[in-house]
Enzyme design. Structure first.
Site, PDB file in Angstrom:
ATOM      1  N   ALA A  73       0.861  -1.006   0.031  1.00 49.57           N
ATOM      2  CA  ALA A  73       0.021   0.050   0.042  1.00 49.57           C
ATOM      3  C   ALA A  73       0.887   1.326   0.116  1.00 49.57           C
ATOM      4  O   ALA A  73       2.090   0.968   0.384  1.00 49.57           O
ATOM      5  CB  ALA A  73      -0.959  -0.027   1.247  1.00 49.57           C
ATOM      6  N   GLN A  75       1.618   3.626   1.955  1.00 52.26           N
ATOM      7  CA  GLN A  75       2.278   3.787   3.072  1.00 52.26           C
ATOM      8  C   GLN A  75       3.020   2.507   3.777  1.00 52.26           C
ATOM      9  O   GLN A  75       3.175   2.212   5.073  1.00 52.26           O
ATOM     10  CB  GLN A  75       1.659   4.488   4.435  1.00 52.26           C
ATOM     11  CG  GLN A  75       1.511   5.997   3.940  1.00 52.26           C
ATOM     12  CD  GLN A  75       2.528   6.803   4.152  1.00 52.26           C
ATOM     13  OE1 GLN A  75       3.615   6.464   4.874  1.00 52.26           O
ATOM     14  NE2 GLN A  75       2.755   7.740   3.269  1.00 52.26           N
ATOM     15  N   SER A  76       3.367   1.521   2.832  1.00 48.98           N
ATOM     16  CA  SER A  76       4.010   0.296   3.285  1.00 48.98           C
ATOM     17  C   SER A  76       5.144   0.371   4.045  1.00 48.98           C
ATOM     18  O   SER A  76       6.259   0.758   3.481  1.00 48.98           O
ATOM     19  CB  SER A  76       4.111  -0.687   1.898  1.00 48.98           C
ATOM     20  OG  SER A  76       4.767  -1.788   2.194  1.00 48.98           O
ATOM     21  N   ASN A  77       5.235  -0.240   4.991  1.00 48.66           N
ATOM     22  CA  ASN A  77       6.255  -0.440   6.079  1.00 48.66           C
ATOM     23  C   ASN A  77       7.092  -1.624   5.205  1.00 48.66           C
ATOM     24  O   ASN A  77       8.530  -1.328   5.148  1.00 48.66           O
ATOM     25  CB  ASN A  77       6.211  -0.772   7.380  1.00 48.66           C
ATOM     26  CG  ASN A  77       5.384   0.208   8.098  1.00 48.66           C
ATOM     27  OD1 ASN A  77       5.739   1.357   8.183  1.00 48.66           O
ATOM     28  ND2 ASN A  77       4.036  -0.429   8.632  1.00 48.66           N
ATOM     29  N   VAL A  79       7.578  -2.118   2.152  1.00 53.00           N
ATOM     30  CA  VAL A  79       8.386  -1.317   1.173  1.00 53.00           C
ATOM     31  C   VAL A  79       9.552  -0.602   1.431  1.00 53.00           C
ATOM     32  O   VAL A  79      10.663  -0.623   0.957  1.00 53.00           O
ATOM     33  CB  VAL A  79       7.248  -0.300   0.066  1.00 53.00           C
ATOM     34  CG1 VAL A  79       8.195   0.516  -0.694  1.00 53.00           C
ATOM     35  CG2 VAL A  79       6.494  -1.262  -0.416  1.00 53.00           C
TER      36      VAL A  79
END
Length: 339
Positions: A73, A75-77, A79
């Site tokens: 998503a 705000q992916s952690n 990523v």
């Protein structure tokens, strides 16, 4: 269960601390709460994906990959941590960000983890919510191979049997810490989404016959769907570890009553839980995962779901870097003299 036979890099700051949360326990008047600080794994601010990436990136290097592809998503952690280790290893990093919330807030779309992804040199592409992300990554991988590159695809959250080995290892680490601290752990709980964290914990704790139950608080899908996904991955992980049959269906439990309006959208109890953790323990949770997991745990305590004599370990999966994308959700007012 010899995890040392699997290729693994060592960049996480391990073991992560196991600490009591005495002030929060006292405030809630419930069981004694502990926190496993997997927000302290060290990679670009830490988080639970770092454990998974130790195994996944080792596999990528064995495959002689020159490019890492993954998705998440906005705000992916996951990523952020993937972009960080790709930079550290000198690999190109291609990221597909799915717009799951439809937010037009500039903070959400440009701040927090997105800004950090860009700082670390990842190439970002935004795709609409509902996109077949596995298919989109496969198409991108084919395109890159056509350019003579050798990409390695990591699923969302790093959640496949190789990635879940990181949390099987975490289960062993937790058992060692419990023995060292003379601690009887009655329950392990955490936020569960892409399933790799819960599946790995279940596989590791089941294979060792620890008898410690794992309760995941879902952040995206209904209970039956989440439990089915976790169970399938936990079984595949146990098989990979050479422990077939170690995981029973009743080893997998998810409570998905705290998802709210959807993934990445905090509820009022999410924000309250984050505030309580900050004000009583100085711990920063995130609005997507750990905040919803904490909200479920707090509500369970208030509802009397847990015996007051229990020792409950909350796995802090990280994600504070996303807080700056959710500034408006808290509605803080200007302080005196701030203008």
């Amino acid at each position: 269960m010899l995890l040392s036979r699997f290729p693994r890099l060592h960049f996480a700051h391990l073991p992560t601390p196991l600490e009591p949360m005495d002030q929060l326990s006292k405030a809630l008047g419930g069981p004694r709460l502990w926190v496993k600080r997997d927000d302290c794994t060290g990679l670009a601010g830490g988080g639970n994906k770092t454990r998974k990436l130790e195994f996944l990136l080792a596999d990528a290097l064995e495959a002689k990959a020159d490019t890492i592809i993954t998705q998440g998503a906005t705000q992916s952690n996951h990523v952020r941590q993937t972009a960080a280790i790709a930079a550290k290893l000198g690999l190109a990093c291609e990221i597909l960000l799915e717009d799951r919330t439809g937010s037009d807030d500039p903070d959400y779309n440009l701040n927090g983890n997105v800004m950090l992804d860009q700082m670390m040199g990842a190439n970002l592409q935004k795709v609409p919510g509902g996109t077949d992300m596995d298919g989109a990554m496969a198409d991108l991988a084919a395109e890159l191979r056509g350019q003579g590159k050798n990409p390695y695809v990591i699923p969302g959250g790093g959640s496949n049997p190789i990635g879940a080995l990181g949390y099987a290892h975490c289960g062993l680490e937790l058992l060692y810490q419990a023995v060292a601290q003379d601690l009887r752990i009655d329950l392990v709980t955490h936020a569960t989404g892409s399933a790799g964290t819960q599946a790995g914990l279940v596989a590791g704790l089941s294979a060792t016959r620890s008898g410690i139950p794992v309760l995941g608080y879902g952040v995206r899908v209904p209970r039956e769907q989440q439990e089915t996904k976790v169970y399938g991955l936990a079984c595949a992980t146990a098989d990979l570890m050479g422990c077939p049959g170690a995981v029973a269906r009743d080893h997998v439990t998810a409570n998905c009553d705290y998802v709210g309006a959807g993934y990445g959208i905090p509820r009022e109890d999410t924000l309250e839980a984050m505030t309580l953790f900050a004000r009583y323990e100085g711990l920063l949770l995130d609005p997507v995962y750990s905040g919803k997991g904490a909200a479920g745990l707090i509500d369970g305590i208030r509802q009397g779901d847990f015996d007051p004599s229990m020792n409950i370990v909350f796995i802090h999966t990280g994600g504070a870097q996303a807080l700056f994308a959710y500034r408006k959700a808290f509605g803080f007012q200007p302080y005196p003299g701030s203008g």
